[in-house]
Design an enzyme around this catalytic site. Structure first.
Site, PDB file in Angstrom:
ATOM      1  N   GLY A   1       0.776  -1.237   0.000  1.00  0.00           N
ATOM      2  CA  GLY A   1       0.000   0.000   0.000  1.00  0.00           C
ATOM      3  C   GLY A   1       0.804   1.281   0.000  1.00  0.00           C
ATOM      4  O   GLY A   1       0.245   2.355   0.273  1.00  0.00           O
TER       5      GLY A   1
ATOM      6  N   VAL B   1      -0.699   4.004  -2.450  1.00  0.00           N
ATOM      7  CA  VAL B   1      -1.970   4.571  -1.992  1.00  0.00           C
ATOM      8  C   VAL B   1      -1.748   5.474  -0.781  1.00  0.00           C
ATOM      9  O   VAL B   1      -2.358   6.542  -0.664  1.00  0.00           O
ATOM     10  CB  VAL B   1      -2.987   3.462  -1.681  1.00  0.00           C
ATOM     11  CG1 VAL B   1      -4.304   4.050  -1.205  1.00  0.00           C
ATOM     12  CG2 VAL B   1      -3.232   2.615  -2.934  1.00  0.00           C
TER      13      VAL B   1
ATOM     14  N   LYS C   1       9.116   9.202  -8.290  1.00  0.00           N
ATOM     15  CA  LYS C   1       9.347   7.757  -8.303  1.00  0.00           C
ATOM     16  C   LYS C   1      10.708   7.524  -8.944  1.00  0.00           C
ATOM     17  O   LYS C   1      10.865   7.630 -10.174  1.00  0.00           O
ATOM     18  CB  LYS C   1       8.252   7.047  -9.100  1.00  0.00           C
ATOM     19  CG  LYS C   1       8.381   5.524  -9.111  1.00  0.00           C
ATOM     20  CD  LYS C   1       8.014   4.919  -7.777  1.00  0.00           C
ATOM     21  CE  LYS C   1       7.999   3.396  -7.840  1.00  0.00           C
ATOM     22  NZ  LYS C   1       7.581   2.783  -6.567  1.00  0.00           N
TER      23      LYS C   1
ATOM     24  N   PRO D   1      -7.816   2.668   4.718  1.00  0.00           N
ATOM     25  CA  PRO D   1      -8.695   1.498   4.629  1.00  0.00           C
ATOM     26  C   PRO D   1      -8.442   0.659   3.383  1.00  0.00           C
ATOM     27  O   PRO D   1      -8.078   1.179   2.321  1.00  0.00           O
ATOM     28  CB  PRO D   1     -10.094   2.116   4.600  1.00  0.00           C
ATOM     29  CG  PRO D   1      -9.905   3.507   4.117  1.00  0.00           C
ATOM     30  CD  PRO D   1      -8.562   3.938   4.621  1.00  0.00           C
TER      31      PRO D   1
ATOM     32  N   GLY E   1      -9.080  -1.134   0.061  1.00  0.00           N
ATOM     33  CA  GLY E   1      -9.950  -0.745  -1.045  1.00  0.00           C
ATOM     34  C   GLY E   1      -9.990   0.735  -1.326  1.00  0.00           C
ATOM     35  O   GLY E   1     -10.767   1.183  -2.185  1.00  0.00           O
TER      36      GLY E   1
END
Length: 241
Positions: free
Chosen positions: A14, A17, A37, A201, A203
């Protein structure tokens, strides 16, 4: 905190995100934000990478930069060698981040995999680039069993290099967390000596960008710009252990 490096305790936990959530939180209060990146691996030249995903989720005001891309889904040093292309060293990463920091309020640098993944044949890592700039490092960790060991090892590696840990963020908090995940909320800060500063969270990446941007400040603690209350969050989940 002009430049913040984002790493993880492993891969596919994750990081991207979480980085998007931090970016969206900063953009929501009017900060100018850049995302860097250093090395994207495992994608063809025409495929959208992490920079595109962070931009999609956080907002198109964000400046997204990718320094190098290699087709094999491997550590950057190995992927660069197999592709016959130059690797990205810590000096190049630090220079790119510094240039972005000169014209943005916040620069988020997302690594590949964990903190000590090799970027070049000299064995340089994301930690070396962070050291050059004296920048803090935010660590993303999974929620459940096995997290405490890898998180403690990452925190120890940061301390050994005299790098500041900005805290740990849980990269994918499940809808129905098991006993290990609930227990880790209290145990992570103890085992790592660093604060828990967020929980995204599971999703979250499937939300619309608008919904993601509205919700993101509620996943990130005030010390990195958000509204998330670690004590309240921990109290709710710890009460059902």
């Amino acid at each position: 905190m002009t430049v913040l490096f984002v790493t993880g305790t492993g891969t596919e936990i994750g990081k991207t995100v979480v980085t998007a959530a931090v970016a969206a939180t900063a953009l929501a209060v009017g900060a100018s934000v850049a995302y860097l990146k250093p090395a994207q691996t495992g994608l063809r030249p025409d495929e959208p990478g992490d920079a595109a995903e962070v931009t999609r989720l956080a907002g198109y005001e964000l400046t997204g930069v990718e320094l190098a891309r290699y087709p094999d889904p491997l550590a950057p040093a190995t992927a660069a060698r197999r592709a016959g292309r130059p690797a990205v060293g810590p000096g190049e990463i630090a220079e790119a981040a510094a240039k972005l920091a000169a014209v943005h309020d916040i620069v988020l640098v997302e690594g590949a995999g964990g903190l000590l993944v090799r970027f070049d044949e000299e064995g340089s890592t994301l930690a070396d680039a962070a050291k050059m700039l004296g920048s803090p490092v935010l660590v993303v960790a999974p929620a459940g069993l096995g997290t405490l060991n890898t998180a403690a090892l990452t925190a120890e590696a940061l301390r050994a290099r005299a790098l500041t840990c900005a805290g740990f963020v849980i990269g994918s908090w499940p809808d129905d967390p098991d006993l290990a995940a609930r227990s880790n909320l209290a145990d992570l800060p103890v085992c790592t000596g660093a604060p828990l500063v967020g929980a995204v969270p599971a999703g979250a990446a499937q939300l619309t960008p608008e919904a993601f941007q509205r919700a993101a400040p509620g996943w990130i603690a005030p010390r990195i710009g958000g509204l998330w209350d670690v004590d309240a969050f921990t109290a709710v989940w710890s009460s059902i252990i």
